[in-house]
Design a protein around this motif. Structure first.
Motif, PDB file in Angstrom:
ATOM      1  N   SER A  52       0.707  -1.148   0.089  1.00  0.00           N
ATOM      2  CA  SER A  52      -0.062  -0.004   0.021  1.00  0.00           C
ATOM      3  C   SER A  52       0.909   1.218  -0.159  1.00  0.00           C
ATOM      4  N   PRO A  55       1.240   2.656  -3.904  1.00  0.00           N
ATOM      5  CA  PRO A  55       0.397   3.790  -4.775  1.00  0.00           C
ATOM      6  C   PRO A  55      -0.020   4.932  -3.858  1.00  0.00           C
ATOM      7  N   ASN A 239     -11.427   6.048 -12.885  1.00  0.00           N
ATOM      8  CA  ASN A 239     -10.282   5.555 -12.827  1.00  0.00           C
ATOM      9  C   ASN A 239      -9.561   4.832 -11.557  1.00  0.00           C
ATOM     10  N   CYS A 240     -10.209   5.477 -10.413  1.00  0.00           N
ATOM     11  CA  CYS A 240      -9.950   5.024  -9.175  1.00  0.00           C
ATOM     12  C   CYS A 240     -10.408   3.743  -8.730  1.00  0.00           C
ATOM     13  N   PHE A 241     -11.766   3.449  -9.230  1.00  0.00           N
ATOM     14  CA  PHE A 241     -12.203   2.169  -8.987  1.00  0.00           C
ATOM     15  C   PHE A 241     -11.615   1.232  -9.776  1.00  0.00           C
ATOM     16  N   TYR A 243      -8.567   1.161 -11.032  1.00  0.00           N
ATOM     17  CA  TYR A 243      -7.209   0.816 -10.361  1.00  0.00           C
ATOM     18  C   TYR A 243      -7.201   0.167  -8.875  1.00  0.00           C
ATOM     19  N   PHE A 244      -8.451   0.190  -8.292  1.00  0.00           N
ATOM     20  CA  PHE A 244      -8.655  -0.526  -6.941  1.00  0.00           C
ATOM     21  C   PHE A 244      -8.844  -2.085  -7.540  1.00  0.00           C
ATOM     22  N   LEU A 245      -9.797  -2.536  -8.445  1.00  0.00           N
ATOM     23  CA  LEU A 245      -9.987  -3.664  -8.962  1.00  0.00           C
ATOM     24  C   LEU A 245      -8.347  -4.195  -9.485  1.00  0.00           C
ATOM     25  N   ARG A 246      -7.672  -3.524 -10.373  1.00  0.00           N
ATOM     26  CA  ARG A 246      -6.631  -3.932 -11.104  1.00  0.00           C
ATOM     27  C   ARG A 246      -5.585  -4.053 -10.126  1.00  0.00           C
ATOM     28  N   SER A 247      -5.428  -3.331  -9.108  1.00  0.00           N
ATOM     29  CA  SER A 247      -4.304  -3.638  -8.227  1.00  0.00           C
ATOM     30  C   SER A 247      -4.782  -4.724  -7.364  1.00  0.00           C
ATOM     31  N   GLY A 248      -6.065  -4.933  -6.827  1.00  0.00           N
ATOM     32  CA  GLY A 248      -6.216  -6.142  -6.139  1.00  0.00           C
ATOM     33  C   GLY A 248      -5.743  -7.407  -6.714  1.00  0.00           C
ATOM     34  N   SER A 251      -2.020  -7.728  -7.210  1.00  0.00           N
ATOM     35  CA  SER A 251      -1.046  -7.876  -5.933  1.00  0.00           C
ATOM     36  C   SER A 251      -1.574  -9.033  -5.101  1.00  0.00           C
TER      37      SER A 251
END
Length: 336
Positions: A52, A55, A239-241, A243-248, A251
């Motif tokens: 965390s 980002p 884009n925030c949502f 990236y939330f999905l993408r990062s999850g 990672s």
């Protein structure tokens, strides 16, 4: 103009290769972390905290780096950022303990943010508005390609050598390429004596300020055109949502696969790379389609967001399917 097209290709593929390395060196910790947990160097909660840190620093860095790239040589910013991210990865390979990993990974996030702003500046100087959808989409696949290489390269290095190799060798590669890109690239065609090509409507590859822009202060432009821009805020929130999905997925999904299906870490990492293949195709196709509809980017974006929502719903309703369907679902998440 003799040599102009050759220079455009040279600059473009220099930007592409540079961002592949940026994408690779921002994923090293992700694919080292299962080994760090297994060897007792970090707990799962500590891995989450370290991940965390990236980002948080990366977001602030991207905001600031846009201003830096506007006021400095973008190729210098791009190359220097690559050298610094390489050094941060060398630091990661030498790190020990929760604080050591957290500090080096946060520093990597801080220097990683300069890449996108510098690339955006150079691309807009070398390509006309009519061309940018295609070339921007083409360049954007570099992030997916680097993300695709990351589990393959890091998974191989960590599995066949010690965990430090997963950050050490990508870090060295970033330093070498950064040192090469500074003298090999050029910021804009005028640096080489070329005139800027023009669109049919008479605008150059550089954005022409709207009437009255030159008389407005920088602060007023920032407030009216950025901070109070509803369209920009809509794009930022969506884009925030994403990236939330993408990062999850990036990672944690390989942890999930390794734990629930009892497969090797390297194999789990290879499966997750399918998301980047889908992302590469989706990114490129969205740019081509948006050019076909006369540069109308937002309607295309809304269609892709709808496709993403449907895919997420499918994954939620059918969490356990066959390996093939799982792989297709991961690829479709990347595509949209």
């Amino acid at each position: 103009q003799k040599g102009f097209k050759r220079w455009r290709y040279r600059v473009f593929f220099g930007l592409y290769a540079s961002y592949v390395v940026y994408a690779l060196t921002r994923a090293t910790f992700t694919f080292m972390s299962p080994t760090l947990q297994r060897e007792g160097l970090l707990s799962l909660a500590e891995i989450g905290a370290v991940a965390s840190a990236f980002p948080m620093m990366y977001g602030g860095s991207k905001l600031i780096s846009g201003f830096i790239a506007d006021n400095m040589s973008p190729r210098l910013v791009l190359g220097s950022g690559m050298i610094l991210t390489g050094l941060a990865n060398l630091g990661l390979a030498l790190a020990r303990g929760f604080r050591g990993f957290g500090l080096t990974w946060a520093l990597n996030g801080l220097v990683q943010g300069v890449g996108a702003g510098a690339v955006a500046r150079v691309l807009t100087m070398w390509y006309t508005r009519k061309e940018r959808g295609f070339w921007w989409a083409f360049w954007s696949t570099s992030s997916n390609f680097g993300g695709f290489l990351a589990p393959l390269v890091c998974g191989f290095l960590v599995s066949n050598f010690q965990w430090q190799a997963g950050a050490l060798f990508p870090g060295i590669g970033a330093i070498v390429l950064g040192l090469l890109m500074i003298p090999l690239l050029r910021d804009e065609p005028e640096d080489l004596g070329y005139t800027v090509p023009h669109d049919p409507n008479g605008t150059s590859s550089n954005s022409v300020p709207a009437e009255g822009d030159e008389k407005m202060s920088y602060v007023k432009l920032l407030l009216e055109r950025v901070l109070f821009n509803k369209t920009l805020w809509f794009l930022a929130v969506s884009n925030c949502f994403i990236y939330f999905l993408r990062s999850g997925m990036r990672s944690w999904h390989h942890f999930y696969l390794a734990d629930t299906q009892k497969i090797r870490v390297a194999e789990a990492a290879y499966r997750v790379s399918g998301m980047e293949i889908g992302g590469l195709i989706g990114t490129f196709s969205s740019g081509v389609v948006s050019d076909k509809v006369k540069g109308s980017r937002i309607p295309v974006m809304l269609v892709y967001l709808a496709g993403l929502a449907v895919t997420i719903l499918f994954v939620a309703v059918f969490p356990k399917t066959t390996p093939l369907i799982d792989s297709l679902a991961i690829s479709m998440l990347g595509f949209f």
